[in-house]
Design a protein around this motif. Structure first.
Motif, short mmCIF file in Angstrom:
data_model
loop_
_atom_site.label_atom_id
_atom_site.label_comp_id
_atom_site.label_asym_id
_atom_site.label_seq_id
_atom_site.Cartn_x
_atom_site.Cartn_y
_atom_site.Cartn_z
N VAL A 10 3.34 4.57 -4.86
CA VAL A 10 4.63 4.32 -4.22
C VAL A 10 4.47 3.39 -3.02
CG1 VAL A 10 6.56 5.39 -3.04
CG2 VAL A 10 5.51 6.53 -4.98
N ILE A 11 3.44 3.68 -2.18
CA ILE A 11 3.25 2.85 -0.98
C ILE A 11 2.96 1.40 -1.37
CG2 ILE A 11 1.64 2.44 0.92
CD1 ILE A 11 3.32 4.66 1.68
N LEU A 12 2.02 1.20 -2.28
CA LEU A 12 1.69 -0.18 -2.67
C LEU A 12 2.87 -0.83 -3.39
CD1 LEU A 12 -2.04 0.01 -3.81
CD2 LEU A 12 -1.09 -0.63 -1.61
N LYS A 70 8.62 5.10 -9.97
CA LYS A 70 8.01 6.14 -9.15
C LYS A 70 7.89 7.44 -9.94
CE LYS A 70 8.80 8.73 -4.94
NZ LYS A 70 9.61 8.96 -3.77
N GLY A 120 0.77 9.07 -4.09
CA GLY A 120 1.12 8.39 -2.85
C GLY A 120 0.87 6.90 -2.91
N THR A 121 -0.31 6.52 -3.39
CA THR A 121 -0.70 5.11 -3.36
C THR A 121 0.23 4.25 -4.20
OG1 THR A 121 -2.94 5.95 -3.28
CG2 THR A 121 -2.70 3.59 -3.49
N GLN A 159 6.02 -0.29 -2.97
CA GLN A 159 7.04 -0.67 -2.00
C GLN A 159 6.59 -1.89 -1.21
OE1 GLN A 159 10.02 0.11 -1.44
NE2 GLN A 159 10.27 -0.94 0.52
N ALA A 160 5.30 -1.92 -0.83
CA ALA A 160 4.81 -3.03 -0.01
C ALA A 160 4.77 -4.33 -0.81
CB ALA A 160 3.43 -2.70 0.52
N TRP A 161 4.42 -4.24 -2.09
CA TRP A 161 4.24 -5.47 -2.86
C TRP A 161 5.53 -5.97 -3.51
CZ3 TRP A 161 -0.91 -3.60 -5.54
CH2 TRP A 161 -1.95 -3.69 -4.60
#
Lengths: 323, 381
Positions: free
Chosen positions: A107-109, A233, A104-105, A111-113
């Protein structure tokens, strides 16, 4: 001659594909020999790959990327250690948790960065581990048989591939020829004996978990900065589990682990090559079958149809010091 | 360090401790939200509003919860026997085959109330058979059920891609999915249930398999705590040695438990296939099998806890989808992190807060005793 070249290319990609498996497998070996089961190889590799991809993008240095991958992977390994050594939690549950957190982390990071759907930007060659041509490879290329063998198969890999294969004898040496290795094996078989000898069981197991983290980090860095050009991913795609299977298949021994990883890498390479090529007698094999083959083979191997694998005796059991 | 450990009262053991673990997991998840540059509090408000703020929100929340009740029960039944079934994902995926065959074939000429029980049987049977092989290998050949069920997840995924792309896909179609089932292969919605509380479900896919999930939860409770088989399963989970000594067949119990576990996972396929999409699509399980691990750990393997935990995760899924509209940086994958953290804190680190909690309860108990003793002494004078 043509089949010779095809064979060479097949073995060449076998080496490339088995390198990350081997690194992860040896990582698991350190941990499991010390009595800490590790389902979380997959997650640590994935987190390492993401850290490598991100740092290589920001700083453009492959070695910094490697360092970041190792640090992140060791940190996750310490979480595993904290749960399963200090708090005597279930080691499998903890490993599963780490896999999800990493999946999870990243992908989330990512996408955010980087805003590219969870992947890191494509890396230029300067920020990657590039193939190294061993001395004399070009010159020897013309020599029949040995020349292409040396040029195609042995030369032209990234430094991490050589590192992975050099780690096999090194691990053997550590495990069977050093005091640390003896204690490591002892703590996986009979921690009470190690404790009686006045050696700290938790500290020994923590060191094993750290070794595991370092190697998983290298495996992750290999995926993102040597084999691929950036993090994608879910790029480990079950490699951590295959490495685990290889470890069991190798009965927790380093040299056999190398052969097991080469076997799984070979299957992978054959699967890629066979896509769309009909086989004589059988006809075209579905791609899905080739993709499932390593897993099917693992199940068959685990079922003990080819020798019985006996895990370290204290594996998966938290050590409780007597009061 | 010999610490006097007071036994925790039941409400603290089954209510307070899981709550503390859950809160810690969410605090850490909040840190990730901060790292991404959004406000965790806003995210939480958006999530709860998205999940319970409207009729279709509630419908979706309960629809997802249905999946998680099945997979949570699947993991929990195996837990009671001391087995860790990570294969719920694959068992549910393969279970889709059973549902689809019934839906595609019998759905053409039978009404839904006849196809439904048949589909339940078919999905449970296929799921159970898929769990049978790892069970047999564990019981008979000693290969670890964790590793084999992981492998079987991958094998199931390959088989289903093959089947959906090569066999069940209607001719001339590009999408890897079956054709839409006829009327008899579609389960009725539960709009009337939400109408009772004054909500309108609109397009939410909540359907009768939610009721089936609740029935399954009750039956699992009966099985584990009110039958001889359940007693044997729990004995095996507590102490395989004691079970063997009591003459319980290890082979039989492991195989039966894993088949029940697989059947529960297989039944999960009813909800998305017959209940919502009315066709089988690629990757319809979408990680629900893995969520089941978190749900079972959080619900402490008790059906009532599992239903509550499943609704919580249903809320996370539905609310998570709503957050993604307002905060593009927070996608569904946020749930995967929360899931991992819940597994970490409620599972692997479940003992972390227990000693300090026990110490607090011990002190409280001692203080109470002392005042009681003082009161008695005061009365005597």
């Amino acid at each position: 001659m043509d089949s010779f070249t095809t064979g060479l290319q097949l073995f060449d990609s076998t080496i490339r594909l088995s390198a990350p498996l081997l690194l992860a497998c040896l990582a698991g070996l350190y941990s499991e020999r010390a009595g800490i089961f590790d389902i979380g190889l997959e997650g640590k590799m994935l987190a390492g790959a993401f850290a490598a991809g991100a740092v290589a993008t920001w700083f453009g240095s492959a070695y910094l990327a490697l360092l970041a991958a190792v640090l992140v992977s060791v940190a996750l390994g310490l979480v595993h250690g904290f749960a399963s050594i200090t708090h005597r939690g279930n080691q499998i549950v903890s490993g599963v948790a780490i896999n999800f957190i990493a999946a999870g982390t990243t992908v989330i990071l990512g996408q955010a960065w980087f805003s590219q759907g969870g992947r890191t930007p494509s890396l230029p060659n300067a920020a990657r581990f590039n193939p190294i041509n061993l001395p004399g490879a070009e010159a020897m290329r013309g020599v029949p048989v040995i020349g292409p063998l040396y040029y195609e198969l042995i030369s032209g890999h990234s430094i991490l591939v050589y590192l992975a294969f050099l780690l096999v004898p090194f691990t053997w040496w550590v495990l069977y020829r050093t005091r640390f290795g003896l204690r490591l094996r002892a703590v996986g078989e009979n921690p009470a004996a190690v404790d009686t000898a006045g050696i700290s069981v938790p500290w020994l197991r923590y060191r094993a978990v750290i070794c595991c983290g370092v190697l998983c980090g290298i495996a992750g860095a290999y995926l993102a900065t040597a084999q691929g050009a950036g993090f994608v991913k879910d790029m480990t795609a079950g490699k951590g589990y295959i490495a685990l299977a290889a470890l069991i298949f190798a009965k927790w021994r380093p040299v056999q682990a190398m052969f097991a990883c080469l076997l799984f890498g070979f299957l992978d390479a054959v699967g890629i090559r066979m896509q769309g090529h009909p086989l004589p007698l059988i006809g075209e094999v579905p791609v899905q079958f080739m993709q499932a083959l390593p897993y099917i083979l693992t199940v068959v191997l685990l079922a003990g149809f080819i020798g019985k694998a006996i895990p370290p005796k204290a594996g998966g059991v938290a050590y409780v010091k007597e009061r | 360090m010999s610490q006097p450990f007071a036994k925790l009262p039941a409400w603290a053991d089954y209510g307070l401790l899981p709550l503390i673990n859950l809160i810690v997991a969410f605090l850490v998840a909040g840190l990730v939200v901060l790292l991404v540059g959004e406000s965790p509090i806003d995210a939480a408000v958006l999530m709860v509003k998205g999940a319970f703020g409207s009729g279709d929100g509630v419908g979706y929340t309960l629809y997802y919860a249905t999946n998680f009740i099945f997979t949570g029960l699947c993991v929990a039944v195996a837990f009671h026997c001391g087995l860790f079934n990570i294969g719920g994902e694959g068992q549910a995926y393969i279970g889709g085959l059973g549902v689809s065959l019934v839906g595609l074939w019998l759905g053409n000429f039978l009404p839904w109330w006849l196809t439904f029980p048949l589909a339940i049987l078919a999905s449970a049977l296929v799921g159970a058979l898929w769990a049978l092989i790892p069970a047999w290998l564990q019981a008979k050949r000693g290969s670890h059920v964790v590793i084999t069920t992981i492998m079987f997840n991958f094998i199931a995924a390959s088989i289903m891609v093959y089947v959906l792309v090569g066999v069940l896909k209607p001719a001339g179609s590009q999408a890897p999915e079956t054709r839409v089932f006829a009327e008899g292969g579609q389960l009725p919605g539960l709009g009337w249930l939400l109408d009772l509380v004054g909500l309108s479900m609109r397009s939410a896919p909540l359907n009768v398999s939610f009721l089936l999930a609740l029935v399954a939860a009750f039956l699992v409770w009966v099985l584990i705590w009110r039958t001889k088989l359940g007693y044997e399963i729990r004995t095996m989970g507590f102490s395989p040695k004691a079970a063997r000594y009591a003459g319980i067949s290890e082979l039989r119990i492991i195989i039966i438990t894993m088949m029940i576990s697989g059947a529960l996972a297989g039944m999960m396929a009813l909800n998305p296939i017959m209940g919502a999409q009315h066709r089988m699509q690629l990757d319809f399980v979408a990680g629900a099998g893995f969520v089941g691990i978190a749900v079972a750990l959080m619900g402490r393997s008790h059906p009532a806890g599992i239903v509550l935990a499943a609704i919580l995760f249903g809320m996370l899924y539905q609310g998570g989808a709503e957050i993604a509209f307002d905060m593009p940086n927070i996608s569904r994958d946020m749930i995967v992190i929360i899931q991992g953290l819940v597994i970490l804190f409620a599972g692997a680190l479940e003992h972390m807060f227990r000693p300090s909690l026990q110490r607090i309860f011990y002190r409280l108990g001692r203080a109470k005793n002392r005042t009681a003793a003082a009161a008695i002494a005061g009365g005597n004078q």
